[in-house]
Scaffold this motif. Sequence first.
Motif, PDB file in Angstrom:
ATOM      1  N   UNK A   1       1.041   4.119  -2.953  1.00  0.00           N
ATOM      2  CA  UNK A   1       0.487   5.460  -2.749  1.00  0.00           C
ATOM      3  C   UNK A   1       1.536   6.561  -2.599  1.00  0.00           C
ATOM      4  N   UNK A   2       2.668   6.224  -1.959  1.00  0.00           N
ATOM      5  CA  UNK A   2       3.492   7.288  -1.374  1.00  0.00           C
ATOM      6  C   UNK A   2       4.420   7.985  -2.361  1.00  0.00           C
ATOM      7  N   UNK A   3       4.649   9.260  -2.085  1.00  0.00           N
ATOM      8  CA  UNK A   3       5.785   9.939  -2.694  1.00  0.00           C
ATOM      9  C   UNK A   3       7.040   9.575  -1.902  1.00  0.00           C
ATOM     10  N   UNK A   4       6.870   9.524  -0.562  1.00  0.00           N
ATOM     11  CA  UNK A   4       7.972   9.051   0.277  1.00  0.00           C
ATOM     12  C   UNK A   4       7.425   8.101   1.331  1.00  0.00           C
ATOM     13  N   UNK A   5       8.229   7.128   1.702  1.00  0.00           N
ATOM     14  CA  UNK A   5       7.843   6.174   2.747  1.00  0.00           C
ATOM     15  C   UNK A   5       8.802   6.339   3.917  1.00  0.00           C
ATOM     16  N   UNK A   6       8.254   6.608   5.086  1.00  0.00           N
ATOM     17  CA  UNK A   6       9.075   6.718   6.290  1.00  0.00           C
ATOM     18  C   UNK A   6       8.971   5.405   7.052  1.00  0.00           C
ATOM     19  N   UNK A   7      10.107   4.731   7.220  1.00  0.00           N
ATOM     20  CA  UNK A   7      10.110   3.484   7.991  1.00  0.00           C
ATOM     21  C   UNK A   7      10.559   3.816   9.400  1.00  0.00           C
ATOM     22  N   UNK A   8       9.757   3.405  10.385  1.00  0.00           N
ATOM     23  CA  UNK A   8      10.098   3.702  11.780  1.00  0.00           C
ATOM     24  C   UNK A   8      10.680   2.476  12.461  1.00  0.00           C
ATOM     25  N   UNK A   9      11.435   2.715  13.511  1.00  0.00           N
ATOM     26  CA  UNK A   9      12.010   1.613  14.281  1.00  0.00           C
ATOM     27  C   UNK A   9      10.954   1.052  15.213  1.00  0.00           C
TER      28      UNK A   9
ATOM     29  N   UNK B   1       9.509   4.603  19.016  1.00  0.00           N
ATOM     30  CA  UNK B   1       9.683   4.894  17.606  1.00  0.00           C
ATOM     31  C   UNK B   1      10.658   6.032  17.298  1.00  0.00           C
ATOM     32  N   UNK B   2      11.554   5.729  16.367  1.00  0.00           N
ATOM     33  CA  UNK B   2      12.400   6.762  15.760  1.00  0.00           C
ATOM     34  C   UNK B   2      12.311   6.571  14.257  1.00  0.00           C
ATOM     35  N   UNK B   3      12.851   7.517  13.494  1.00  0.00           N
ATOM     36  CA  UNK B   3      12.834   7.319  12.055  1.00  0.00           C
ATOM     37  C   UNK B   3      14.040   6.484  11.676  1.00  0.00           C
ATOM     38  N   UNK B   4      13.784   5.389  10.976  1.00  0.00           N
ATOM     39  CA  UNK B   4      14.876   4.495  10.599  1.00  0.00           C
ATOM     40  C   UNK B   4      15.407   4.880   9.231  1.00  0.00           C
ATOM     41  N   UNK B   5      14.491   5.037   8.286  1.00  0.00           N
ATOM     42  CA  UNK B   5      14.933   5.392   6.943  1.00  0.00           C
ATOM     43  C   UNK B   5      13.776   5.982   6.153  1.00  0.00           C
ATOM     44  N   UNK B   6      14.138   6.829   5.205  1.00  0.00           N
ATOM     45  CA  UNK B   6      13.105   7.427   4.357  1.00  0.00           C
ATOM     46  C   UNK B   6      13.386   7.053   2.904  1.00  0.00           C
ATOM     47  N   UNK B   7      12.379   6.490   2.235  1.00  0.00           N
ATOM     48  CA  UNK B   7      12.506   6.124   0.823  1.00  0.00           C
ATOM     49  C   UNK B   7      11.728   7.113  -0.029  1.00  0.00           C
ATOM     50  N   UNK B   8      12.335   7.554  -1.100  1.00  0.00           N
ATOM     51  CA  UNK B   8      11.569   8.321  -2.075  1.00  0.00           C
ATOM     52  C   UNK B   8      11.169   7.358  -3.187  1.00  0.00           C
ATOM     53  N   UNK B   9       9.859   7.278  -3.435  1.00  0.00           N
ATOM     54  CA  UNK B   9       9.379   6.337  -4.450  1.00  0.00           C
ATOM     55  C   UNK B   9       9.294   7.082  -5.775  1.00  0.00           C
ATOM     56  N   UNK B  10      10.181   6.741  -6.658  1.00  0.00           N
ATOM     57  CA  UNK B  10      10.179   7.424  -7.960  1.00  0.00           C
ATOM     58  C   UNK B  10       9.555   6.500  -8.987  1.00  0.00           C
ATOM     59  N   UNK B  11       8.243   6.433  -8.951  1.00  0.00           N
ATOM     60  CA  UNK B  11       7.528   5.617  -9.926  1.00  0.00           C
ATOM     61  C   UNK B  11       6.450   6.474 -10.564  1.00  0.00           C
ATOM     62  N   UNK B  12       6.196   6.291 -11.854  1.00  0.00           N
ATOM     63  CA  UNK B  12       5.157   7.101 -12.516  1.00  0.00           C
ATOM     64  C   UNK B  12       3.761   6.723 -12.017  1.00  0.00           C
ATOM     65  N   UNK B  13       2.851   7.702 -12.053  1.00  0.00           N
ATOM     66  CA  UNK B  13       1.461   7.455 -11.643  1.00  0.00           C
ATOM     67  C   UNK B  13       0.597   7.366 -12.908  1.00  0.00           C
TER      68      UNK B  13
ATOM     69  N   UNK C   1       0.838  -1.202   0.000  1.00  0.00           N
ATOM     70  CA  UNK C   1       0.000   0.000   0.000  1.00  0.00           C
ATOM     71  C   UNK C   1       0.873   1.252   0.000  1.00  0.00           C
ATOM     72  N   UNK C   2       1.927   1.218   0.829  1.00  0.00           N
ATOM     73  CA  UNK C   2       2.825   2.376   0.928  1.00  0.00           C
ATOM     74  C   UNK C   2       3.503   2.636  -0.409  1.00  0.00           C
ATOM     75  N   UNK C   3       4.027   1.587  -1.032  1.00  0.00           N
ATOM     76  CA  UNK C   3       4.743   1.784  -2.305  1.00  0.00           C
ATOM     77  C   UNK C   3       3.767   2.242  -3.388  1.00  0.00           C
TER      78      UNK C   3
END
Lengths: 274, 260
Positions: free
Chosen positions: B207-215, B219-231, B203-205
Motif C-alpha cells: 500500500x505505502x508510498x513510505x513505510x515508517x518502522x518504529x522501535x 516508540x521512536x522512529x527507527x527507519x523510513x523506507x520509500x517504496x518505489x514500485x509502480x501501481x 500489507x505495508x509494502x
Amino acid sequence: MSTVADLVQWGLRGASPRSGRALALRLGAVLAFLALWSLASGLVVLLKLFNPIFLAGPWLVLGKLLQLGLNGELWGHVAATLGRVAVGVTTGALLALALGLLAGQLRPVRNLVEPIVEVLRPIPPLAMLPLFIVWVGIGETSKIAFITYATFFPVFLTTVHAVQRVDPLLLRAARSLGARRGRLFLRVVLPAALPEILTGIRLGVALGFFVIVISEFIGAEQGLGYLINDGRNFFLVPQMLGAAIVLGLLGYAGNALVMLLGRRWLRWERPSAS
Amino acid sequence: MSRAGGSARVQVEGVHKSFDLDGRSTPALLDVSLEIHAGELLCLLGPSGCGKSTLLNIVAGFLPPTRGRVLVGGAPVTGPGPERGVVFQEYVLFPWLTVAQNVEFGPRLMGKPAAGCREITARYLEMVGLTAHASKFPAQLSGGMKQRVAIARALANDPAIVLMDEPFGALDAQTREVMQEELSRIQRVEHKTIVFVTHSIREAVYLADRVVVMTSAPGRIKEIFTIKLPEPRDRFAPEFTQYEREITRLVKEEVMKVHE
Ligand SMILES: Nc1ncnc2c1ncn2[C@@H]1O[C@H](COP(=O)(O)OP(=O)(O)OP(=O)(O)O)[C@@H](O)[C@H]1O
Ligand SMILES: [Mg+2]
C-alpha cells in the motif's frame, strides 16, 4: 369479553414475534393453568376441604367479570386505574428522562442528583404512600404523584447508566466526522442509549401497576384496587380474583405497548426479523 | 485547515507521550518527528505495544501529546475534527443507522442538501461495492463489508487526512488482500493523505508510498523506507520481495528486543 381476549392476543403478539409453535405452547400453558385451577376449586367443593367461597373457580371469576363488564361497572374501574397509571407513569418517566439524560451527560448534575436518589431508592415505594397521603391528601393527586414517584427510579437509573455506557468508540467516530455537543447528543448518545432506556420505561410501567393497586385501597371510589378491597370487605372472592386478573392483563398490555412502540426505533437490533 | 477535499500535510513535531501506570509515568512515544506529505499513503509498522495506535490517536486528536505538537495543514491539532477521518480496527459503525445513513452521517452533519448527500452516498457506496446493501443495518453485514462501510463513511465526509488503525487486522487473508487492492484503487482516485497502521509487512509494502518502522516500546522512529514500485503493485515481483525482506529484518530486530 372480546376486549380482554383482544388484549391477550395483542399482548401475545406484542411481546415479540413468535412462531406458531411457541404461540401454541403459550396458549396451552394458559389453558393448563385454567384447568388446574378448575380442578383445585372443584376438589375443594367435592371433598369439602374448606368453605368454597375462598377459592372460586375460574368460571365463577369469568362469570363475575362478564357480569361487571355487561352492566358497565368494570369499565369505570378500568378507566380510573388506567388513567392514573398513564398520567403517573408518563410524568414520572418524562421527569426521570430529563434528569437522567442531564445527569448522564454532566458530571456536576450527576453529583448533585445521584446521592439523593441513592438514599431514596432502597426505600420500598409503598413505605412512602402514607407520607404522600399526609402531604398531598387522599384524592386523585396523591395517587398520581405516588405513581410518578415510584416510576421515577427505574427510569432515572437506567437512563443515567445507559448514557454513561455509550461506546466511547462511537463517540470518537462521530467526533471525527464533525459531530459536537448538541448534535453528538442527539445523533449518537440518544440512539445508543435508547434500548436500555426503554427497558427502564418497561420497569416503570410494571411498577406503576404494582403501586396503583395499593394506593387505590385507600380513599378511592373507583379503580381495580378499590374493586379488590371492596371484594375483601364483603368476601367477594370472584370479584377480587377477577380484578386481579384484569390488572395482570393491563400490565401485560402496557408492557407490550412500550415494546411495540420501541420496536419501531429498535428495528436495527434484530433487523432480519423485520 | 483546508476542508474542501484534497489532502493536507501532517507535521508531527517532537511528540512525546507518557501514560500513568500505577502512579508511575511510563513513556509510550519518545520524541517522534515526522512529516507526512499531502496525498501520501504512509504506513506505520512496529512491534506490538510500540505506540502506533497512540501516535495515530494523537494525530486524530483523541489524546493530547505530553510534549510536542501535531500540525495539520499548518494548524495545530487540539481535538478531533472532520478534516481528519478515522477508520478503526473494530468496525465502528452506528448500529441504528443503515449502511447508506452511516455513509451519509458526515455530509448531513455539514448541512449539505439532501440531494447532494444522496449523490455522495451513492458514489462512495459504489466505490466500495456496497450499492446493493445500502438499506441493510450493520448487524446484517460481514466484517469485511462493515469495514468497507467505515471506509466509505470516512471518505464521504471528504477529509483531507484519513487515519486507519489496523483496519484490515481482523479479516481473513483473502478478504484482506481484496480490501488492500480496493484501498489502493480508491487512493489512486482520491489522493488523500493516509496514515495506515499495520502489523503486516506485506500489507505495508503493497500500500505505502513510505513505510515508517518504529522501535520497540517506547516508540521512536527507527527507519523510513520509500517504496518505489509502480501501481498497481505486483506482490510477486522480485523488487516487492526485496522490500519485504529488508523491512522484515529491521522489524525482527525490534521484536527480538521485546523478547530479551
Ligand atoms: N490509555 C492508556 N493508558 C495507559 N497506557 C496506555 C494507554 N494506551 C496505551 N498505553 C500503553 O502505551 C503503549 C503503546 O500502546 P499502543 O496501543 O499505542 O501500541 P500499538 O503499537 O498500537 O500496539 P499494537 O500493535 O498491539 O496495537 C503500550 O505499552 C500500552 O500499554
Ligand atoms: Mg494498536
